[in-house]
Structure formats: C-alpha cells, structure tokens
Design a protein around this motif. Sequence first.
Motif, PDB file in Angstrom:
ATOM      1  N   ILE A  60      44.053  27.481  67.726  1.00  0.00           N
ATOM      2  CA  ILE A  60      44.102  26.066  68.115  1.00  0.00           C
ATOM      3  C   ILE A  60      44.992  25.869  69.332  1.00  0.00           C
ATOM      4  CG2 ILE A  60      44.862  23.771  67.361  1.00  0.00           C
ATOM      5  CD1 ILE A  60      43.956  24.498  64.557  1.00  0.00           C
ATOM      6  N   ALA A  61      46.044  26.681  69.431  1.00  0.00           N
ATOM      7  CA  ALA A  61      46.970  26.552  70.558  1.00  0.00           C
ATOM      8  C   ALA A  61      46.304  26.860  71.896  1.00  0.00           C
ATOM      9  CB  ALA A  61      48.171  27.476  70.347  1.00  0.00           C
ATOM     10  N   HIS A  62      45.186  27.583  71.872  1.00  0.00           N
ATOM     11  CA  HIS A  62      44.525  27.970  73.119  1.00  0.00           C
ATOM     12  C   HIS A  62      43.169  27.289  73.301  1.00  0.00           C
ATOM     13  CE1 HIS A  62      47.449  31.269  72.591  1.00  0.00           C
ATOM     14  NE2 HIS A  62      47.437  31.322  73.901  1.00  0.00           N
ATOM     15  N   LEU A  63      42.833  26.350  72.416  1.00  0.00           N
ATOM     16  CA  LEU A  63      41.609  25.572  72.597  1.00  0.00           C
ATOM     17  C   LEU A  63      41.872  24.413  73.552  1.00  0.00           C
ATOM     18  CD1 LEU A  63      40.164  25.362  68.954  1.00  0.00           C
ATOM     19  CD2 LEU A  63      39.373  26.813  70.831  1.00  0.00           C
ATOM     20  N   PRO A  64      40.851  23.956  74.262  1.00  0.00           N
ATOM     21  CA  PRO A  64      41.029  22.790  75.145  1.00  0.00           C
ATOM     22  C   PRO A  64      41.432  21.553  74.347  1.00  0.00           C
ATOM     23  CG  PRO A  64      38.978  23.947  75.621  1.00  0.00           C
ATOM     24  CD  PRO A  64      39.508  24.532  74.353  1.00  0.00           C
ATOM     25  N   ALA A  65      42.018  20.585  74.999  1.00  0.00           N
ATOM     26  CA  ALA A  65      42.437  19.354  74.340  1.00  0.00           C
ATOM     27  C   ALA A  65      41.238  18.674  73.680  1.00  0.00           C
ATOM     28  CB  ALA A  65      43.091  18.418  75.352  1.00  0.00           C
ATOM     29  N   GLY A  66      41.409  18.309  72.436  1.00  0.00           N
ATOM     30  CA  GLY A  66      40.340  17.641  71.701  1.00  0.00           C
ATOM     31  C   GLY A  66      39.422  18.578  70.946  1.00  0.00           C
ATOM     32  N   ALA A  67      39.435  19.874  71.274  1.00  0.00           N
ATOM     33  CA  ALA A  67      38.590  20.836  70.568  1.00  0.00           C
ATOM     34  C   ALA A  67      39.240  21.227  69.251  1.00  0.00           C
ATOM     35  CB  ALA A  67      38.365  22.074  71.421  1.00  0.00           C
ATOM     36  N   THR A  68      38.412  21.559  68.274  1.00  0.00           N
ATOM     37  CA  THR A  68      38.920  21.950  66.970  1.00  0.00           C
ATOM     38  C   THR A  68      37.927  22.876  66.293  1.00  0.00           C
ATOM     39  OG1 THR A  68      39.750  21.125  64.837  1.00  0.00           O
ATOM     40  CG2 THR A  68      37.873  19.986  65.802  1.00  0.00           C
ATOM     41  N   LEU A  69      38.336  23.440  65.161  1.00  0.00           N
ATOM     42  CA  LEU A  69      37.427  24.291  64.401  1.00  0.00           C
ATOM     43  C   LEU A  69      36.493  23.413  63.581  1.00  0.00           C
ATOM     44  CD1 LEU A  69      39.992  26.163  64.980  1.00  0.00           C
ATOM     45  CD2 LEU A  69      39.172  27.527  63.069  1.00  0.00           C
ATOM     46  N   ILE A  70      35.299  23.933  63.290  1.00  0.00           N
ATOM     47  CA  ILE A  70      34.316  23.163  62.519  1.00  0.00           C
ATOM     48  C   ILE A  70      33.887  23.960  61.295  1.00  0.00           C
ATOM     49  CG2 ILE A  70      33.453  21.988  64.575  1.00  0.00           C
ATOM     50  CD1 ILE A  70      31.008  23.880  64.451  1.00  0.00           C
ATOM     51  N   VAL A 143      44.758  37.607  73.074  1.00  0.00           N
ATOM     52  CA  VAL A 143      43.292  37.690  73.013  1.00  0.00           C
ATOM     53  C   VAL A 143      42.654  36.325  73.235  1.00  0.00           C
ATOM     54  CG1 VAL A 143      41.333  38.131  71.478  1.00  0.00           C
ATOM     55  CG2 VAL A 143      43.239  39.739  71.557  1.00  0.00           C
ATOM     56  N   PHE A 144      43.155  35.298  72.540  1.00  0.00           N
ATOM     57  CA  PHE A 144      42.556  33.969  72.663  1.00  0.00           C
ATOM     58  C   PHE A 144      42.754  33.403  74.067  1.00  0.00           C
ATOM     59  CE2 PHE A 144      43.467  33.567  67.869  1.00  0.00           C
ATOM     60  CZ  PHE A 144      42.274  34.215  67.592  1.00  0.00           C
ATOM     61  N   ALA A 145      43.905  33.661  74.667  1.00  0.00           N
ATOM     62  CA  ALA A 145      44.134  33.201  76.037  1.00  0.00           C
ATOM     63  C   ALA A 145      43.191  33.911  77.004  1.00  0.00           C
ATOM     64  CB  ALA A 145      45.591  33.451  76.432  1.00  0.00           C
ATOM     65  N   PHE A 146      42.984  35.209  76.784  1.00  0.00           N
ATOM     66  CA  PHE A 146      42.090  35.987  77.642  1.00  0.00           C
ATOM     67  C   PHE A 146      40.653  35.487  77.514  1.00  0.00           C
ATOM     68  CE2 PHE A 146      39.245  39.606  78.339  1.00  0.00           C
ATOM     69  CZ  PHE A 146      39.661  40.037  79.587  1.00  0.00           C
ATOM     70  N   ILE A 147      40.211  35.224  76.283  1.00  0.00           N
ATOM     71  CA  ILE A 147      38.836  34.767  76.051  1.00  0.00           C
ATOM     72  C   ILE A 147      38.612  33.393  76.669  1.00  0.00           C
ATOM     73  CG2 ILE A 147      37.195  34.060  74.270  1.00  0.00           C
ATOM     74  CD1 ILE A 147      38.346  36.269  72.499  1.00  0.00           C
ATOM     75  N   LYS A 153      33.953  25.757  82.123  1.00  0.00           N
ATOM     76  CA  LYS A 153      34.512  24.430  81.847  1.00  0.00           C
ATOM     77  C   LYS A 153      33.480  23.485  81.241  1.00  0.00           C
ATOM     78  CE  LYS A 153      38.042  24.696  85.464  1.00  0.00           C
ATOM     79  NZ  LYS A 153      39.129  24.844  84.497  1.00  0.00           N
ATOM     80  N   SER A 154      32.211  23.782  81.407  1.00  0.00           N
ATOM     81  CA  SER A 154      31.156  22.909  80.864  1.00  0.00           C
ATOM     82  C   SER A 154      30.931  23.143  79.368  1.00  0.00           C
ATOM     83  CB  SER A 154      29.840  23.139  81.621  1.00  0.00           C
ATOM     84  OG  SER A 154      29.448  24.504  81.517  1.00  0.00           O
ATOM     85  N   ILE A 155      31.593  24.160  78.791  1.00  0.00           N
ATOM     86  CA  ILE A 155      31.424  24.470  77.369  1.00  0.00           C
ATOM     87  C   ILE A 155      32.675  24.051  76.607  1.00  0.00           C
ATOM     88  CG2 ILE A 155      31.137  26.317  75.673  1.00  0.00           C
ATOM     89  CD1 ILE A 155      29.580  27.879  77.715  1.00  0.00           C
ATOM     90  N   THR A 156      32.466  23.293  75.542  1.00  0.00           N
ATOM     91  CA  THR A 156      33.564  22.915  74.654  1.00  0.00           C
ATOM     92  C   THR A 156      33.518  23.802  73.417  1.00  0.00           C
ATOM     93  OG1 THR A 156      33.492  20.621  75.387  1.00  0.00           O
ATOM     94  CG2 THR A 156      34.626  21.070  73.307  1.00  0.00           C
ATOM     95  N   PRO A 157      34.446  24.703  73.266  1.00  0.00           N
ATOM     96  CA  PRO A 157      34.405  25.615  72.117  1.00  0.00           C
ATOM     97  C   PRO A 157      34.678  24.873  70.804  1.00  0.00           C
ATOM     98  CG  PRO A 157      36.449  25.902  73.322  1.00  0.00           C
ATOM     99  CD  PRO A 157      35.603  24.961  74.134  1.00  0.00           C
TER     100      PRO A 157
END
Length: 266
Positions: A60-70, A143-147, A153-157
């Motif tokens: 979560i610390a490396h996801l874009p703002a507003g992104a979350t797990l589903i 790893v998460f920072a590298f990925i 930028k057009s993809i919201t993980p």
Amino acid sequence: MPDPSREDELAGTEQPFVEHLMELRDRLVKALIAVAIAGGVLFFYPGPGALYDLLAAPLIAHLPAGATLIATSVISPFMVPLKILMMAAFVIALPVVLYQVWAFVAPGLYLHEKKLVLPLVVSSSLLFFIGMSFCYFFVFGKVFAFIQSFAPKSITPAPDIEEYLSFVLTMFMAFGIAFEVPVVVVVLARMGLVSIDKLKSFRGYFVVGAFVVAAVVTPPDVVSQLSLAVPMCILYELGIIAARIFIRQTKAPEDEKETTPADTAG
C-alpha cells in the motif's frame, strides 16, 4: 566394528512401535496446541484485520494515491485475514513445533549428537524468522518500488488480496527456507555426507545454483533476485565456518581419542 560403550549408551531406550506412535501423537497434539494458543492470542490482539493491514502495508505504501487492494471473491475479505492469522500463529509457535520434533527423536540419539540437535533447532528457528523479516522489511519495499516505477501512468493498480497473499507466502517461504542454508550445510558436514573441502570446492556451483533458484522463485526483477541470491551465498560461507565449529564440538568420544595433533592443526 561398533564400540560396545556407545551401544550401551542407548541400551534400554528402545520402545515398541505402538508406543512410538502414541508419543508421536502426543507431540503433534502439543505442537497443535501451541499453534492454537498463538492463534487465539492473535485473534483477540491485534486481530485478523490488523494482521492483514500489517502484511499489506509494504504494498500500500507504494501504490498511487487512492489505489487500494480489492477482493474479487465474496468470501475473500473473511478468508484472507484468517489465513494470515493461521500463518502468523504457526510462525510464532515454530520454536515449540521444532522442539517437539527434537524431543521425539532425542531418545534415539547419542549424547554427543544431542549436543548438536538443540542448537540446530534454535538456529533454524532464528534463521527462518530472520529470512521472513528481511523479506518484509527490506525486499518488499524495494520490489514494489521497482515494479511501480515501470507501471504506465494510465494504469491504476488494484491488486487482488488473494493474489497478494499467495505472493507474500511464496516470498516468505523462499526467504525463510533460503536462510536455512547454514543449517543444511552443518547437518550434511556433521553426518559425514560432505566434507569441508568438498563444500569449499562446491562453492562456485552453489553460487550459480543460488541465482537460478532466485530467478525461479522470485518475481522477474533484478532487485528481488539479488536480494535472495546474495544472502544465500553469504550464508553458505557462514555455514562452512559453522560446520567446522559444530564438528569439533560434537565429536563422539572415540573420535576425540583418535584425533591426532596433525588433524587438529588441519
């Protein structure tokens, strides 16, 4: 020819097959009780939800703002935290589980062999914990920072929690088992299956094997592969050093008598 004094050391320790099964059952029950107690404590504090949040924090610390797990399954929000709870309970109870294994096999060991087993139980538990901690506190962040640095930028993980749990378990097992390399080296050397000289000559093959294993069990990025392969190579060297010490400290009495000054010097 067997030494009668060594045979006498184990005289009277034989048990009928049924008694062995009963003791094995008792040891398994005690191990399960330890896991259940650890799970019960974790259930009330900090709780399954808090354990999940703790495990998901590096991602979560490396996801874009507003992104979350589903959760793509209806039951996933209930089952995933419970699975994490059971995993954490087993890890916490691991020293007790390994002690029960040691206690089961101890009656059939010679005194000098018992001196070897208990330190191996303790060291294997510590190394497994260290491997998991290294993965969680260092490898995940890198790893998460590298990925994420490669994500358009057009993809919201929005990672699925089941997939994330599977990934975490695989990584934890990979690093936990990889950090057991010194224990494996010590056991192989102490059992006489491989000599110290053979272990040294095998060093180059192990380095290649470590990078192959890292390439197979970790994500296809350089960071995670190096994070697994490099510690394995270092731990292999530490295992050779530890094997020398353990062999010297756990020699059978007759082996110590037969040891010559030349052998000690070597």
